[in-house]
Write an enzyme that holds these catalytic residues in place. Structure first.
Site, PDB file in Angstrom:
ATOM      1  N   CYS A  28       6.375  -4.312  15.829  1.00 18.74           N
ATOM      2  CA  CYS A  28       6.017  -3.362  16.880  1.00 18.74           C
ATOM      3  C   CYS A  28       4.603  -3.689  17.364  1.00 18.74           C
ATOM      4  O   CYS A  28       3.711  -3.993  16.571  1.00 18.74           O
ATOM      5  CB  CYS A  28       6.108  -1.929  16.357  1.00 18.74           C
TER       6      CYS A  28
ATOM      7  N   CYS B 297       1.424  -1.965  15.783  1.00 22.41           N
ATOM      8  CA  CYS B 297       1.397  -1.706  14.335  1.00 22.41           C
ATOM      9  C   CYS B 297       0.832  -2.903  13.587  1.00 22.41           C
ATOM     10  O   CYS B 297       1.277  -4.031  13.767  1.00 22.41           O
ATOM     11  CB  CYS B 297       2.814  -1.400  13.849  1.00 22.41           C
TER      12      CYS B 297
ATOM     13  N   CYS C   7       6.674  -6.441   7.393  1.00 24.38           N
ATOM     14  CA  CYS C   7       7.754  -5.861   8.188  1.00 24.38           C
ATOM     15  C   CYS C   7       8.147  -6.859   9.262  1.00 24.38           C
ATOM     16  O   CYS C   7       7.300  -7.559   9.797  1.00 24.38           O
ATOM     17  CB  CYS C   7       7.278  -4.558   8.848  1.00 24.38           C
TER      18      CYS C   7
ATOM     19  N   SER D 252      11.974   7.062   8.078  1.00 24.90           N
ATOM     20  CA  SER D 252      11.559   6.767   9.450  1.00 24.90           C
ATOM     21  C   SER D 252      12.013   5.364   9.825  1.00 24.90           C
ATOM     22  O   SER D 252      11.793   4.410   9.083  1.00 24.90           O
ATOM     23  CB  SER D 252      10.032   6.876   9.548  1.00 24.90           C
TER      24      SER D 252
ATOM     25  N   LEU E 116      10.680   6.350  18.429  1.00 26.92           N
ATOM     26  CA  LEU E 116      11.188   6.138  19.787  1.00 26.92           C
ATOM     27  C   LEU E 116      10.121   5.493  20.684  1.00 26.92           C
ATOM     28  O   LEU E 116      10.322   4.436  21.243  1.00 26.92           O
ATOM     29  CB  LEU E 116      11.677   7.476  20.364  1.00 26.92           C
TER      30      LEU E 116
ATOM     31  N   GLU F   8       0.829  -1.191   0.000  1.00 28.40           N
ATOM     32  CA  GLU F   8       0.000   0.000   0.000  1.00 28.40           C
ATOM     33  C   GLU F   8       0.874   1.254   0.000  1.00 28.40           C
ATOM     34  O   GLU F   8       1.944   1.276   0.610  1.00 28.40           O
ATOM     35  CB  GLU F   8      -0.925  -0.006   1.214  1.00 28.40           C
TER      36      GLU F   8
ATOM     37  N   GLU G 186      10.465  -1.540   7.213  1.00 26.35           N
ATOM     38  CA  GLU G 186      11.508  -0.817   7.946  1.00 26.35           C
ATOM     39  C   GLU G 186      12.618  -0.501   6.934  1.00 26.35           C
ATOM     40  O   GLU G 186      13.353  -1.393   6.505  1.00 26.35           O
ATOM     41  CB  GLU G 186      12.018  -1.705   9.091  1.00 26.35           C
TER      42      GLU G 186
ATOM     43  N   CYS H 234      -1.161   5.924   9.992  1.00 24.28           N
ATOM     44  CA  CYS H 234       0.069   5.259  10.435  1.00 24.28           C
ATOM     45  C   CYS H 234      -0.241   3.921  11.083  1.00 24.28           C
ATOM     46  O   CYS H 234      -1.085   3.829  11.959  1.00 24.28           O
ATOM     47  CB  CYS H 234       0.788   6.089  11.493  1.00 24.28           C
TER      48      CYS H 234
ATOM     49  N   CYS I 185       3.392   8.733   1.002  1.00 28.20           N
ATOM     50  CA  CYS I 185       3.879   7.798   2.018  1.00 28.20           C
ATOM     51  C   CYS I 185       4.115   6.452   1.338  1.00 28.20           C
ATOM     52  O   CYS I 185       3.192   5.830   0.827  1.00 28.20           O
ATOM     53  CB  CYS I 185       2.866   7.686   3.154  1.00 28.20           C
TER      54      CYS I 185
HETATM   55  N1  SAH Z   1       9.377   1.046  10.156  1.00 29.61           N
HETATM   56  C1  SAH Z   1       9.504   2.476  10.170  1.00 29.61           C
HETATM   57  C2  SAH Z   1       8.542   3.195   9.246  1.00 29.61           C
HETATM   58  C3  SAH Z   1       7.103   2.751   9.174  1.00 29.61           C
HETATM   59  S1  SAH Z   1       5.961   3.179  10.437  1.00 29.61           S
HETATM   60  C4  SAH Z   1       9.373   2.987  11.577  1.00 29.61           C
HETATM   61  O1  SAH Z   1       9.037   2.213  12.467  1.00 29.61           O
HETATM   62  O2  SAH Z   1       9.650   4.153  11.818  1.00 29.61           O
HETATM   63  C5  SAH Z   1       5.754   4.920  10.466  1.00 29.61           C
HETATM   64  C6  SAH Z   1       5.353   5.419  11.857  1.00 29.61           C
HETATM   65  O3  SAH Z   1       4.005   5.027  12.199  1.00 29.61           O
HETATM   66  C7  SAH Z   1       6.249   4.862  12.942  1.00 29.61           C
HETATM   67  O4  SAH Z   1       6.617   5.865  13.847  1.00 29.61           O
HETATM   68  C8  SAH Z   1       5.329   3.858  13.603  1.00 29.61           C
HETATM   69  O5  SAH Z   1       5.735   3.552  14.898  1.00 29.61           O
HETATM   70  C9  SAH Z   1       3.994   4.562  13.515  1.00 29.61           C
HETATM   71  N2  SAH Z   1       2.857   3.665  13.790  1.00 29.61           N
HETATM   72  C10 SAH Z   1       2.794   2.334  13.602  1.00 29.61           C
HETATM   73  N3  SAH Z   1       1.596   1.848  13.993  1.00 29.61           N
HETATM   74  C11 SAH Z   1       0.889   2.892  14.453  1.00 29.61           C
HETATM   75  C12 SAH Z   1      -0.450   3.039  14.958  1.00 29.61           C
HETATM   76  N4  SAH Z   1      -1.267   1.999  15.077  1.00 29.61           N
HETATM   77  N5  SAH Z   1      -0.851   4.278  15.317  1.00 29.61           N
HETATM   78  C13 SAH Z   1      -0.024   5.335  15.165  1.00 29.61           C
HETATM   79  N6  SAH Z   1       1.213   5.263  14.660  1.00 29.61           N
HETATM   80  C14 SAH Z   1       1.687   4.056  14.312  1.00 29.61           C
END
Ligand code: SAH
Length: 362
Positions: free
Chosen positions: A120, A123, A116, A197, A221, A96, A166, A339, A109
Site C-alpha cells: 500500500c 504504509c 507485507c 483487518s 477501503l 513488531e 496482511e 498504524c 496490535c
Molecule cells: N494488512 C491489513 C492490516 C495491517 S494495517 C490491512 O491493510 O488492513 C492496519 C491499518 O493501518 C490499515 O487500515 C492500513 O491501511 C492502515 N495504515 C497503514 N499505513 C498507514 C499510515 N501511514 N497512516 C495511517 N494508517 C495506515
C-alpha cells in the site's frame, strides 16, 4: 537433522493436534488441557515447571519438545502509554507488536507476517515487501509475550490484527492462531474481542464467511472508487471496490455487528467532500461503521496528513448520511508505533519478497 529442528514446538499445536501428539506417545488426551493451562494461562515455557505431570514425564517431554517464544529485543514507550515491542523469532527475523492502553479498552496490535506483500502506497511495512508468513505459534506467541511484558495477565484485552502483514494472505496460520487464542483452557480470547483487518482478498474473505470462529472484520477501503483505490492499494486491480462491497453485503454478521471500513485520509488525494459523499453512497445498505485514519506521515511516504478541518469536514459529511463514523486517534506516533509505521530495517530481502513486489507492483 539437528536436535532442535527434530523437536516438536508445542506453541504450534492447537488443542486437537496436541491431543493427537500426546496420544501417539501413549499419554492421556486430558494432558493437553493441563499443558494449555500452563502455557497460556500461566505463561510457563519450561516443561519442568508443569507440576501436575509426574517428574519423569516432565523430564521425558522436556527432551522432546520446545515451546517457541519470541524474544523481546527492544521496547519503547510512548508519552501516551502505547508500548512497541521489537520481537525476535527463532530464525532471527524480527517483527513488531504494539500495546495500546485505554482506548478505552486495552488493545494488543499483532503482526501476521514479517513484512507485507500488499505494498500500500502510504504504509511503511509495505515498503519491506513480504519476508515470510508467521506461524500460528508466532502469532499467538506475541500475545503470550505481551501479556506479561505489559502486565495484563488475567485482565481483559482486545486483539487487532493490524500490525505487520496482511492476515488473509496468511490465512491458515491466522485462523489456527485464532483457534488457539480462543481455547477455553488457554487465553480464552473470544473471537468477538478480535478484529481482523484486511485489504479485502476476496477468495479468503469468502472463506472467512464460512468459518466457525469469526473475528470482527475491518476492511481497509481508503477510497470509494477503483481509480483512486488502485493507486493506493495495488491489489485493488485484482479485487475491486464493487466486488469487495458485494462480499461485505453477503458477509454473515451477528445481529448487532457491523463491518468497520478503515479509510486513511491523505491530503488532496481522497479527502474531498465529494469523496466523503461517494463513500457514504457506496456504504448505503452495508452494516458498517467508518473509521477515518488521518495519515501517519513518515519519511519515504509521499503523502500528507490532511489538516484537522479537512478531517472534521469529511467526518461530518459521512455522519450526515447516517453512517457511524469515528476518527482514529493515532497512538504512539512518537515511537513510530502508529498504524503503518511498523518496519524492521535491515532484513535481507527474501526471494518471496522480491516476487511479491513484482506480482503486486503493477
Ligand atoms: N494488512 C491489513 C492490516 C495491517 S494495517 C490491512 O491493510 O488492513 C492496519 C491499518 O493501518 C490499515 O487500515 C492500513 O491501511 C492502515 N495504515 C497503514 N499505513 C498507514 C499510515 N501511514 N497512516 C495511517 N494508517 C495506515
Amino acid at each position: 537433522m539437528t536436535e532442535k529442528t527434530s523437536r516438536t514446538d508445542l506453541a504450534e499445536l492447537d488443542r486437537p493436534a496436541l491431543e493427537a501428539w500426546l496420544e501417539a506417545r501413549g499419554l492421556e488426551r486430558f494432558r493437553a488441557r493441563q499443558i494449555f493451562r500452563w502455557m497460556y494461562r500461566h505463561g510457563v515455557t519450561d516443561l519442568h515447571a508443569m507440576t501436575d505431570l509426574s517428574r519423569e514425564r516432565r523430564a521425558a517431554l522436556a527432551d522432546e519438545v520446545v515451546i517457541g517464544t519470541p524474544a523481546i529485543v527492544e521496547r519503547e514507550k510512548s508519552s501516551d502509554g502505547t508500548e512497541k515491542l521489537l520481537l525476535e523469532l527463532a530464525d532471527g527475523r524480527r517483527i513488531e507488536s504494539v500495546f495500546i492502553p485505554d482506548t478505552p479498552s486495552m488493545t494488543f496490535c499483532i503482526s501476521t507476517q514479517v513484512g507485507c506483500a500488499m505494498a500500500c502506497a502510504f504504509c511503511l511495512t509495505g515498503k519491506m515487501g513480504l519476508v515470510r508468513n508467521l506461524t500460528a505459534g508466532e502469532i499467538v506467541g506475541q500475545v503470550r509475550v505481551l501479556v506479561d511484558a505489559v502486565n495484563m495477565r488475567g485482565k481483559r484485552f482486545n486483539i487487532v490484527l493490524m500490525g505487520m502483514g496482511e492476515p488473509l494472505h496468511n490465512y491458515d496460520e491466522t485462523m489456527k492462531a485464532l483457534r488457539i487464542l480462543a481455547d477455553e483452557d488457554g487465553l480464552a480470547i473470544s473471537p468477538r474481542r478480535v478484529t481482523l483487518s484486511t485489504v479485502g482478498l476476496l477468495p479468503a474473505l469468502e472463506r472467512l464467511a464460512n468459518e466457525p470462529i469469526m473475528p470482527n472484520l475491518a476492511i481497509s477501503l481508503h477510497a470509494p472508487d477503483d481509480a483512486t483505490r488502485g493507486q493506493l492499494v495495488p491489489i485493488n486491480k485484482k479485487y475491486g471496490v464493487a466486488d469487495i462491497i458485494a462480499a461485505c453485503k453477503r458477509f454473515p454478521l451477528k445481529r448487532r455487528n457491523r463491518i468497520t471500513f478503515e479509510y486513511v485520509l491523505l491530503a488532496g488525494v481522497n479527502d474531498s467532500p465529494e469523496d466523503a459523499r461517494r463513500l457514504a453512497r457506496l456504504l448505503a445498505g452495508v452494516k458498517s461503521k467508518v473509521n477515518l485514519i488521518p495519515l501517519n506521515a513518515a519519511a519515504g511516504i509521499a503523502f500528507e496528513r490532511p489538516a484537522d478541518e479537512a478531517v472534521d469536514r469529511f467526518a461530518r459529511i459521512v455522519a450526515e448520511h447516517h453512517l457511524t463514523v469515528s476518527v482514529r486517534k493515532s497512538r504512539g506516533r512518537d515511537i513510530r508505533a502508529a498504524c503503518g509505521q511498523l518496519i524492521v530495517e535491515g532484513q535481507r530481502r527474501s526471494p518471496a519478497q522480491q516476487l511479491a513486489t513484482v506480482a503486486f507492483g503493477d
